[in-house]
Motif scaffolding. Structure first.
Motif, PDB file in Angstrom:
ATOM      1  N   MET A   1      12.179  12.186   7.669  1.00 21.61           N
ATOM      2  CA  MET A   1      13.481  12.833   7.170  1.00 21.61           C
ATOM      3  C   MET A   1      14.027  13.428   8.315  1.00 21.61           C
ATOM      4  O   MET A   1      13.497  14.296   9.229  1.00 21.61           O
ATOM      5  CB  MET A   1      13.031  13.765   6.462  1.00 21.61           C
ATOM      6  CG  MET A   1      13.953  14.827   5.798  1.00 21.61           C
ATOM      7  SD  MET A   1      13.514  16.502   5.111  1.00 21.61           S
ATOM      8  CE  MET A   1      13.054  15.922   3.625  1.00 21.61           C
ATOM      9  N   ASN A   3      16.719  15.906  10.206  1.00 20.40           N
ATOM     10  CA  ASN A   3      17.228  17.269  10.219  1.00 20.40           C
ATOM     11  C   ASN A   3      18.500  17.162  11.375  1.00 20.40           C
ATOM     12  O   ASN A   3      18.263  16.999  12.429  1.00 20.40           O
ATOM     13  CB  ASN A   3      16.107  18.073  10.793  1.00 20.40           C
ATOM     14  CG  ASN A   3      16.483  19.620  10.865  1.00 20.40           C
ATOM     15  OD1 ASN A   3      17.818  20.082  10.631  1.00 20.40           O
ATOM     16  ND2 ASN A   3      15.619  20.423  10.889  1.00 20.40           N
ATOM     17  N   THR A   5      21.318  19.604  13.096  1.00 22.02           N
ATOM     18  CA  THR A   5      21.853  20.979  13.304  1.00 22.02           C
ATOM     19  C   THR A   5      23.041  20.859  14.756  1.00 22.02           C
ATOM     20  O   THR A   5      22.604  20.098  15.478  1.00 22.02           O
ATOM     21  CB  THR A   5      20.793  21.770  13.768  1.00 22.02           C
ATOM     22  OG1 THR A   5      19.890  21.212  14.904  1.00 22.02           O
ATOM     23  CG2 THR A   5      19.730  22.145  12.994  1.00 22.02           C
ATOM     24  N   THR A   9      21.028  15.167  15.475  1.00 23.56           N
ATOM     25  CA  THR A   9      19.981  14.777  14.269  1.00 23.56           C
ATOM     26  C   THR A   9      18.831  14.507  14.956  1.00 23.56           C
ATOM     27  O   THR A   9      18.642  13.652  15.934  1.00 23.56           O
ATOM     28  CB  THR A   9      20.527  13.544  13.979  1.00 23.56           C
ATOM     29  OG1 THR A   9      21.931  13.500  13.355  1.00 23.56           O
ATOM     30  CG2 THR A   9      19.675  13.130  12.541  1.00 23.56           C
ATOM     31  N   ARG A  11      14.838  13.168  14.090  1.00 22.79           N
ATOM     32  CA  ARG A  11      14.169  12.399  13.146  1.00 22.79           C
ATOM     33  C   ARG A  11      12.988  11.920  13.764  1.00 22.79           C
ATOM     34  O   ARG A  11      12.881  11.918  15.094  1.00 22.79           O
ATOM     35  CB  ARG A  11      15.114  11.323  12.732  1.00 22.79           C
ATOM     36  CG  ARG A  11      15.430  10.254  13.546  1.00 22.79           C
ATOM     37  CD  ARG A  11      16.106   9.200  12.911  1.00 22.79           C
ATOM     38  NE  ARG A  11      16.776   8.359  13.854  1.00 22.79           N
ATOM     39  CZ  ARG A  11      16.069   7.470  14.591  1.00 22.79           C
ATOM     40  NH1 ARG A  11      14.701   7.439  14.709  1.00 22.79           N
ATOM     41  NH2 ARG A  11      16.758   6.546  15.414  1.00 22.79           N
ATOM     42  N   CYS A  56      16.231  12.694  19.100  1.00 23.59           N
ATOM     43  CA  CYS A  56      17.372  13.645  18.884  1.00 23.59           C
ATOM     44  C   CYS A  56      18.488  12.422  19.181  1.00 23.59           C
ATOM     45  O   CYS A  56      18.529  11.744  20.164  1.00 23.59           O
ATOM     46  CB  CYS A  56      17.547  14.730  19.938  1.00 23.59           C
ATOM     47  SG  CYS A  56      18.914  15.404  19.470  1.00 23.59           S
ATOM     48  N   ARG A  94      13.513  21.947  20.926  1.00 19.60           N
ATOM     49  CA  ARG A  94      13.387  21.701  19.424  1.00 19.60           C
ATOM     50  C   ARG A  94      12.602  20.343  19.361  1.00 19.60           C
ATOM     51  O   ARG A  94      11.733  20.223  18.452  1.00 19.60           O
ATOM     52  CB  ARG A  94      14.683  21.382  18.664  1.00 19.60           C
ATOM     53  CG  ARG A  94      15.393  22.720  18.801  1.00 19.60           C
ATOM     54  CD  ARG A  94      16.908  22.592  17.880  1.00 19.60           C
ATOM     55  NE  ARG A  94      17.781  22.524  18.873  1.00 19.60           N
ATOM     56  CZ  ARG A  94      19.064  22.512  18.457  1.00 19.60           C
ATOM     57  NH1 ARG A  94      19.483  22.066  17.393  1.00 19.60           N
ATOM     58  NH2 ARG A  94      19.761  22.277  19.544  1.00 19.60           N
ATOM     59  N   ARG A  98       9.013  20.324  17.270  1.00 18.28           N
ATOM     60  CA  ARG A  98       8.705  19.284  16.000  1.00 18.28           C
ATOM     61  C   ARG A  98       7.207  18.476  16.388  1.00 18.28           C
ATOM     62  O   ARG A  98       6.510  18.213  15.465  1.00 18.28           O
ATOM     63  CB  ARG A  98       9.780  18.177  16.150  1.00 18.28           C
ATOM     64  CG  ARG A  98      10.962  18.918  15.082  1.00 18.28           C
ATOM     65  CD  ARG A  98      12.068  17.811  15.235  1.00 18.28           C
ATOM     66  NE  ARG A  98      13.235  18.458  14.325  1.00 18.28           N
ATOM     67  CZ  ARG A  98      13.986  19.520  14.395  1.00 18.28           C
ATOM     68  NH1 ARG A  98      13.608  20.204  15.683  1.00 18.28           N
ATOM     69  NH2 ARG A  98      14.952  19.840  13.834  1.00 18.28           N
TER      70      ARG A  98
END
Length: 145
Positions: A1, A3, A5, A9, A11, A56, A94, A98
């Protein structure tokens, strides 16, 4: 999925991301690449450690990566990198978050990483983000082929 921000993106990394990922890695100072980074071996790594590595994207291009895996005892991070023009936006942090969250979901509660001695930027990043440099451990390697 995925995300999204701030136009970025995040994933899970897929084997078909390889061409963009290797282009990114080749452009990063301090990242050590070897035959272990071939398309086949990266695909095998991603399959063995499904759902633990991330990319990203910005405007459809991969601008950041992190590989994560574990041996069922300890987690390991590899190939964290963000293109120079996208640094300073928290992307690396980030990506790390993750990967660590995914490892924790797998029951892994401690993680290690390797930083090349000449990679001073990497050393600063990891130290500034709460990672502790270990002393008293020597790394030994041997080719098996």
């Amino acid at each position: 999925m995925a995300n999204v921000t701030d136009g970025y993106t995040f994933r899970t990394m897929r084997a078909d991301d390889y061409d963009q990922a290797i282009e990114l890695w080749n452009g990063l100072d301090g990242l050590g690449l070897s035959e272990a980074d071939s398309p086949e071996r990266i695909a095998r790594f991603l399959q063995r450690n499904e759902g633990l590595s991330f990319v990203c994207e910005y405007a459809g291009n991969i601008i950041g990566t992190i590989l994560a895996g574990h041996d069922s005892r300890r987690g390991f991070l590899y190939h964290l990198g963000v293109t120079a023009e996208h640094r300073g936006h928290g992307i690396a942090t980030r990506l790390v978050d993750r990967a660590l969250s995914a490892l924790l979901t797998e029951g892994i509660d401690k993680c290690h990483l390797f930083v090349m001695e000449h990679n001073t930027g990497g050393q600063r990043f990891w130290s500034a983000n709460g990672w502790e440099k270990r002393d008293g451990i020597l790394l030994y390697s041997r080719d098996l082929a």
